[in-house]
Design an enzyme around this catalytic site. Structure first.
Site, PDB file in Angstrom:
ATOM      1  N   HIS A 213       0.796  -1.226   0.000  1.00 37.54           N
ATOM      2  CA  HIS A 213       0.000   0.000   0.000  1.00 37.54           C
ATOM      3  C   HIS A 213       0.828   1.276   0.000  1.00 37.54           C
ATOM      4  O   HIS A 213       0.297   2.369  -0.087  1.00 37.54           O
ATOM      5  CB  HIS A 213      -0.941   0.019   1.211  1.00 37.54           C
ATOM      6  CG  HIS A 213      -0.211   0.217   2.509  1.00 37.54           C
ATOM      7  ND1 HIS A 213       0.386  -0.819   3.173  1.00 37.54           N
ATOM      8  CD2 HIS A 213       0.040   1.328   3.244  1.00 37.54           C
ATOM      9  CE1 HIS A 213       0.968  -0.348   4.265  1.00 37.54           C
ATOM     10  NE2 HIS A 213       0.780   0.946   4.334  1.00 37.54           N
TER      11      HIS A 213
HETATM   12  C1  UD1 Z   1      -1.626   5.164   6.474  1.00 40.35           C
HETATM   13  C2  UD1 Z   1      -0.264   5.552   7.033  1.00 40.35           C
HETATM   14  C3  UD1 Z   1       0.741   4.418   6.759  1.00 40.35           C
HETATM   15  C4  UD1 Z   1       0.223   3.092   7.259  1.00 40.35           C
HETATM   16  C5  UD1 Z   1      -1.133   2.834   6.633  1.00 40.35           C
HETATM   17  C6  UD1 Z   1      -1.722   1.518   7.079  1.00 40.35           C
HETATM   18  C7  UD1 Z   1       0.197   7.962   6.972  1.00 40.35           C
HETATM   19  C8  UD1 Z   1       1.016   9.007   6.353  1.00 40.35           C
HETATM   20  N1  UD1 Z   1       0.256   6.746   6.409  1.00 40.35           N
HETATM   21  O1  UD1 Z   1      -1.482   5.088   5.066  1.00 40.35           O
HETATM   22  O2  UD1 Z   1       1.929   4.715   7.431  1.00 40.35           O
HETATM   23  O3  UD1 Z   1       1.119   2.069   6.895  1.00 40.35           O
HETATM   24  O4  UD1 Z   1      -2.016   3.910   7.019  1.00 40.35           O
HETATM   25  O5  UD1 Z   1      -2.874   1.212   6.394  1.00 40.35           O
HETATM   26  O6  UD1 Z   1      -0.456   8.218   7.966  1.00 40.35           O
HETATM   27  N2  UD1 Z   1      -8.805   4.753   2.512  1.00 40.35           N
HETATM   28  C9  UD1 Z   1     -10.045   4.170   2.496  1.00 40.35           C
HETATM   29  N3  UD1 Z   1     -10.593   3.799   3.680  1.00 40.35           N
HETATM   30  C10 UD1 Z   1      -9.969   3.993   4.857  1.00 40.35           C
HETATM   31  C11 UD1 Z   1      -8.716   4.610   4.867  1.00 40.35           C
HETATM   32  C12 UD1 Z   1      -8.149   4.969   3.691  1.00 40.35           C
HETATM   33  O7  UD1 Z   1     -10.642   3.974   1.444  1.00 40.35           O
HETATM   34  O8  UD1 Z   1     -10.523   3.610   5.910  1.00 40.35           O
HETATM   35  C13 UD1 Z   1      -8.183   5.142   1.234  1.00 40.35           C
HETATM   36  C14 UD1 Z   1      -8.563   6.513   0.807  1.00 40.35           C
HETATM   37  O9  UD1 Z   1      -8.625   6.531  -0.577  1.00 40.35           O
HETATM   38  C15 UD1 Z   1      -7.400   7.342   1.271  1.00 40.35           C
HETATM   39  C16 UD1 Z   1      -6.248   6.374   1.064  1.00 40.35           C
HETATM   40  O10 UD1 Z   1      -6.793   5.090   1.384  1.00 40.35           O
HETATM   41  O11 UD1 Z   1      -7.256   8.518   0.576  1.00 40.35           O
HETATM   42  C17 UD1 Z   1      -5.051   6.641   1.905  1.00 40.35           C
HETATM   43  O12 UD1 Z   1      -5.398   6.665   3.286  1.00 40.35           O
HETATM   44  P1  UD1 Z   1      -4.466   7.451   4.337  1.00 40.35           P
HETATM   45  O13 UD1 Z   1      -5.006   7.318   5.693  1.00 40.35           O
HETATM   46  O14 UD1 Z   1      -4.186   8.814   3.838  1.00 40.35           O
HETATM   47  O15 UD1 Z   1      -3.091   6.699   4.248  1.00 40.35           O
HETATM   48  P2  UD1 Z   1      -2.743   5.135   4.116  1.00 40.35           P
HETATM   49  O16 UD1 Z   1      -2.264   4.881   2.754  1.00 40.35           O
HETATM   50  O17 UD1 Z   1      -3.824   4.264   4.645  1.00 40.35           O
END
Ligand code: UD1
Length: 382
Positions: A213
Site C-alpha cells: 500500500h
Molecule cells: C496510512 C499511514 C501508513 C500506514 C497505513 C496503514 C500515513 C502518512 N500513512 O497510510 O503509514 O502504513 O495507514 O494502512 O499516515 N482509505 C479508504 N478507507 C480507509 C482509509 C483509507 O478507502 O478507511 C483510502 C482513501 O482513498 C485514502 C487512502 O486510502 O485517501 C489513503 O489513506 P491514508 O489514511 O491517507 O493513508 P494510508 O495509505 O492508509
C-alpha cells in the site's frame, strides 16, 4: 511529571490499534488513572477499523474525530484543529501517540503546544528516507515528545544522534508483539483457512501472503505493474493471497491493471482457482484472520512496517518490497529480506525462499509480550 490521572491514547489508522490495545489494557491495573481512546478517524472503513476494535477487545473510542481522508495537509490539519479543541476542553495530563501515521504527528504537535506531556511509543525508528511521509512523522514526533519508548537499541542510537537527551529515551520492547503474543492462539482458531479453501482434512495448501500500500509502490503505474507481473510469475509456484488496502485497489482500477489480479469481493464460499496463476486479491482482513493467515504462510511479501516485525516473531520468511526499512533488526536478527521494487529481485528472492533458502531468525531483545507493562510503569512512576 506527577503521576498522570487522565491519559489520552491516540489511534488513527490500522497499524495503531494493535499498539494501543496492550497499553489500554495495562492502564486497567492502575484504577486511579483514567485512560481514554481517542480515534482521529484517519481510517474509517469498517474493515480498516471496527473489526480491529472487536478483535483486540478495544472499547468503542471515547472520542471519535471523524477526519477521514484528504491530502497530507488537509488530513493533518483537520486532526490538529479537532484534537486541539478536545485537549482544551478536557485537559488530559498525558497524550500517548503510537507509530508514525499522520494522526501521530498531528496529535503530538497539538499536545506539545499546549504543554501537555507527550509519550511516543515506537520512537527512534528511521528509514533515513525523507521521501516517506512516515519518516517525516517519526522525526518530528520524536523531537517534541517527552517520553520516547523504543523497540530496539538502534532506535536509541538514532535518537541520541538527533540530540534527544538520553533520560527521555526508554528501551522497552515492542508493544505490537504484546498483542501478537496475546492473540496468536485465538487467531489460529479462526475459520479463514477453511473459508478460503486453503485447508481440508487438516492439511493446509502452501500459499504466500501479500500486502502492498506504500505510495512508492502503488502510486506509479509502471512500478505497480512491474510488481504485480513479477508476483503473477511467482504464483505459478505458489498461490499468492493479497488482502488489499483500499488505496491499492483504487490505484489498480485507475491504472487499468485489473487484468493482473483476480479480485474477490466476498471470499466466503468462493472456491479459489489457483490455476489462474494470478495474485488473488481479497478485501482487507481483520486482525485475527490476518494473523492466522500470516502464521500459516510459506512466505510473506509486504511493504508494511509492522508485518516485518510480526513475521520475525512468527519465524515466517518475509520479503520486503521497499528500498529501505526503518526496522533493520528484522533483517539482522529476524526473517526479513529487503529487495526493493525491482521485479527481477522480487522473483529471485521469492524463488530462493521457496527452494528452502529462508532464514530462521531469533527473537529480538525484549520482544517478549511485556512492553506495555514496562511503558506504563515508566509513566506512572515518573
Ligand atoms: C496510512 C499511514 C501508513 C500506514 C497505513 C496503514 C500515513 C502518512 N500513512 O497510510 O503509514 O502504513 O495507514 O494502512 O499516515 N482509505 C479508504 N478507507 C480507509 C482509509 C483509507 O478507502 O478507511 C483510502 C482513501 O482513498 C485514502 C487512502 O486510502 O485517501 C489513503 O489513506 P491514508 O489514511 O491517507 O493513508 P494510508 O495509505 O492508509
Amino acid at each position: 511529571m506527577p503521576t498522570p490521572k487522565k491519559v489520552f491514547i491516540v489511534v488513527g489508522a490500522r497499524p495503531n490499534y494493535m499498539k494501543a490495545a496492550p497499553l489500554y489494557e495495562e492502564f486497567k491495573n492502575y484504577p486511579h488513572i483514567d485512560a481514554s481512546i481517542i480515534h482521529t478517524g484517519q481510517h474509517y472503513d469498517a474493515a480498516m477499523n471496527k473489526v480491529f476494535f472487536d478483535d483486540l477487545g478495544l472499547p468503542k473510542p471515547d472520542i471519535y474525530l471523524g477526519v477521514g481522508s484528504g491530502t497530507h495537509a488537509q488530513q493533518t490539519g483537520t486532526i490538529m484543529f479537532k484534537f486541539e479543541k478536545i485537549l482544551l476542553e478536557q485537559r488530559p495530563d498525558l497524550v500517548i501517540v503510537v507509530g508514525d501515521v499522520n494522526s501521530t504527528i498531528a496529535c503530538a504537535l497539538d499536545a506539545s503546544k499546549l504543554h501537555i506531556p507527550v509519550a511516543h511509543v515506537e520512537a527512534g525508528l528511521r528509514s533515513f528516507d525523507r521521501t516517506m511521509p512516515e519518516e517525516i512523522n517519526r522525526l518530528l514526533t520524536d523531537q517534541i515528545s517527552d517520553f520516547l519508548f523504543t523497540t530496539c537499541k538502534e532506535a536509541d542510537t538514532n535518537l541520541k544522534n538527533e540530540g534527544i537527551p538520553p533520560e527521555k529515551i526508554h528501551f522497552v520492547g515492542n508493544v505490537m508483539i504484546d498483542s501478537l503474543m496475546k492473540f496468536i492462539e485465538r487467531a489460529k482458531q479462526t475459520e479463514i483457512l477453511d473459508q478460503l479453501g486453503l485447508r481440508s482434512q487438516g492439511i493446509t495448501t502452501p500459499y504466500a501472503l501479500l500486502t502492498l500500500h506504500r505510495p512508492s509502490n502503488v502510486d506509479d503505474k509502471q512500478t505497480l505493474e512491474g510488481i504485480l507481473t513479477a508476483l503473477n510469475l511467482v504464483s505459478k509456484r505458489i498461490p499468492i493471497l493479497f488482502p488489499i488496502h483500499p488505496r491499492t485497489l483504487k490505484q489498480i482500477k485507475e491504472f487499468a491493471l485489473e487484468d493482473l489480479i483476480w479480485h474477490i469481493d466476498d471470499p466466503r464460499g468462493v472456491l479459489l482457482d489457483f490455476s489462474l496463476q494470478k495474485v488473488i486479491t481479497l478485501p482487507p482482513l481483520g486482525y485475527l484472520d490476518f494473523l492466522n493467515l500470516m502464521s500459516h504462510a510459506g512466505l510473506v511479501l509486504t511493504d508494511s512496517g509492522g508485518i516485518q516485525e510480526e513475521t520475525t516473531i512468527l519465524g515466517i520468511p518475509c520479503i520486503t518490497i521497499r528500498q529501505n526499512t526503518e526496522r533493520p533488526i528484522t533483517i539482522t536478527e529476524g526473517t526479513n529480506f529487503l529487495v526493493g521494487s525491482d521485479p527481477q529481485k522480487i522473483m529471485s528472492q521469492a524463488y530462493t525462499i521457496l527452494d528452502g533458502g529462508g532464514k530462521k531468525g531469533r527473537l529480538p531483545k525484549l520482544w517478549d509480550g511485556k512492553a506495555a507493562e514496562r511503558i506504563v510503569k515508566v509513566l506512572v512512576e515518573m
